[in-house]
Design an enzyme around this catalytic site. Structure first.
Site, PDB file in Angstrom:
ATOM      1  N   GLU A  85       0.818  -1.216   0.000  1.00  0.00           N
ATOM      2  CA  GLU A  85       0.000   0.000   0.000  1.00  0.00           C
ATOM      3  C   GLU A  85       0.849   1.262   0.000  1.00  0.00           C
ATOM      4  O   GLU A  85       1.737   1.432   0.841  1.00  0.00           O
ATOM      5  CB  GLU A  85      -0.930   0.000   1.218  1.00  0.00           C
ATOM      6  N   LYS A 274      -7.615  -0.530  11.158  1.00  0.00           N
ATOM      7  CA  LYS A 274      -6.957  -0.993   9.931  1.00  0.00           C
ATOM      8  C   LYS A 274      -5.683  -0.202   9.700  1.00  0.00           C
ATOM      9  O   LYS A 274      -4.658  -0.743   9.276  1.00  0.00           O
ATOM     10  CB  LYS A 274      -7.909  -0.860   8.743  1.00  0.00           C
ATOM     11  N   ASP A 290       3.198 -14.750  11.697  1.00  0.00           N
ATOM     12  CA  ASP A 290       1.870 -15.054  11.177  1.00  0.00           C
ATOM     13  C   ASP A 290       0.952 -13.846  11.343  1.00  0.00           C
ATOM     14  O   ASP A 290       0.363 -13.646  12.395  1.00  0.00           O
ATOM     15  CB  ASP A 290       1.316 -16.272  11.923  1.00  0.00           C
ATOM     16  N   HIS A 387      -1.526  10.664   0.501  1.00  0.00           N
ATOM     17  CA  HIS A 387      -1.769   9.357  -0.091  1.00  0.00           C
ATOM     18  C   HIS A 387      -1.770   9.428  -1.613  1.00  0.00           C
ATOM     19  O   HIS A 387      -1.193   8.574  -2.285  1.00  0.00           O
ATOM     20  CB  HIS A 387      -3.111   8.815   0.399  1.00  0.00           C
TER      21      HIS A 387
END
Length: 432
Positions: A85, A274, A290, A387
């Site tokens: 991202e 998130k 993991d 962004h």
């Protein structure tokens, strides 16, 4: 493809690729070339990757970046991050630099307890089962001695085993609830091996006592609410001043309100968390841990009070701004991919070979840094400005722009708002 394929796992790698290319692509040769282009040129290294999972056909590359200048507990760290991202690594780096001049990040491991359970049913007298358990409890420890010996030498092992009556949830449902310390390993195989021996011991001892139990399964839990790390930053409110923060008191109050919204509103909390996981997952993945287990545990923890809520918190007290989070992290720095994957080993070297506790601190800090960067943007310039600047490169690459076109596009959008449609329109006009 209209028919099932038989014996696929027994095919050679080449045969698997040929079959996939033939069945799913109008241009099989082109598909095969794309697959081969992502193989490592070192055949031995490629074989190592092939054997990590089953039915491997190629490698999927995810960018591995680094975020420098993280001052954590008085020591500078450069944090490796594996993520696709745009802007995540840049945002983490910016936060690191910002807080390095304001005291840095403080991180503390609160506990490292991990959990495993033997799930079983019993329809008899619960008191008899409880009495038997108390009588045979030492045997669970002695019967696993061969499994726990090496772990005990490293300071770990089985912490406790409890019999839990769960009949309020399901008919005749009981469990052995065990806690473990696994030191620098994630400990999944160790825990599961212990649990399976617990199940064997339970069946033998209950049968000898004339009690009938049915073991359903024995498995660790990825929910580790007592394997917690805290990361925080703090400074006088006036020290928050920077380029986009001319009124630090107003910024601090808006920041705290933004966090309070995420604490109260689940729709916002999911996106808020998130953003934290952008930082957490990137480091977890880079260090061969993991990330699916971490995600599951973290989001369960975010719901521990009955409603999904923010993992991070902020306050202003006596002129001091404080921002912190506490999250469950079960991580390892030995075993698994940490000992096999060359880039994972490289990342751990960059982090100066941390213990599992140190890695927990680093990962939590990365999550807090990412969250701070997002909230700083949201409460000042808006999230899209930074962004979309990063996303511009993706759009340029999508259209395979030449160096001259790339220069003209970037120059134009220094003064113009970036959107996908605006960039596409500019490129199309440029090429007319």
């Amino acid at each position: 493809m209209n028919n099932a394929v038989a014996g696929f796992s027994k095919l050679s790698k080449k045969e698997k690729i040929n079959w996939i290319a033939k069945e799913y692509f109008s241009n099989p040769e082109e598909a095969q070339n794309i697959i081969r282009n992502y193989w490592n040129s070192d055949e031995k290294l490629q074989q190592l990757h092939d054997e990590f999972i089953e039915n491997t056909i190629t490698n999927l590359y995810i960018p591995l970046g680094v975020a420098p200048n993280f001052l954590i507990n008085g020591k500078y760290k450069t944090i490796p991050m594996a993520i696709e991202e745009s802007s995540v690594v840049a945002a983490a780096s910016k936060s690191a630099k910002y807080w390095a001049t304001r005291g840095g990040f403080k991180a503390t491991v609160i506990d490292t307890e991990k959990i495993g359970q033997v799930h079983f049913t019993f329809s008899g007298d619960a008191q008899k089962l409880d009495d038997l358990f108390n009588q045979i409890k030492p045997k669970f420890f002695s019967d696993t001695q061969s499994i726990t010996k090496n772990m005990q030498q490293r300071g770990g092992g089985i912490l406790d085993i409890q019999l839990k009556d769960k009949r309020n949830l399901l008919e005749n449902y009981f469990q052995l609830h065990a806690t473990f310390e696994t030191k620098d390993s994630m400990g999944a195989n160790f825990i599961n091996s212990c649990l399976e021996q617990f199940a064997t011991t339970l069946k033998e001892e209950t049968q000898n006592a004339g009690l009938e139990v049915q073991v359903i399964m024995s498995i660790l839990s990825n929910y580790v609410p007592n394997c917690i790390v805290r990361a925080e930053v703090s400074c006088p409110v006036e020290d928050l001043t920077e380029k986009h923060i001319s009124n630090p008191q107003d910024f601090a109050e808006r920041f705290v309100q933004a966090v309070q919204i995420a604490e109260a509103e689940p729709f916002r909390a999911v996106t808020h968390n998130k953003g934290i996981m952008n930082g957490v997952d990137a480091v977890v993945l880079a260090t061969g841990n993991d990330f699916r287990a971490v995600e599951a545990a973290v989001h369960a923890y975010a719901s521990k009070n009955g409603q999904y809520s923010s993992l991070s918190h902020a306050k202003i007290e006596n002129g001091i701004f404080t921002f912190w989070l506490e999250i469950p992290l079960a991580l390892g720095t030995v075993g698994g991919l940490t000992s096999l994957h060359p880039l994972v080993k490289l990342c751990l070297e960059i982090l100066q070979k941390p213990s599992s506790k140190e890695l927990m601190e680093i990962v939590a800090v990365a999550g807090l840094a990412q969250n701070f960067a997002a909230l700083r943007s949201l409460t000042t310039t808006g999230i899209q400005e930074g962004h979309m600047k990063m996303h511009l490169n993706n759009i340029i690459n999508q259209f395979e722009a030449t160096e001259e076109e790339r220069h003209l596009i970037k120059a134009h959008f220094k003064k113009t708002a970036i959107s996908h449609s605006a960039v596409v329109e500019f490129i199309e006009n440029l090429r007319k």
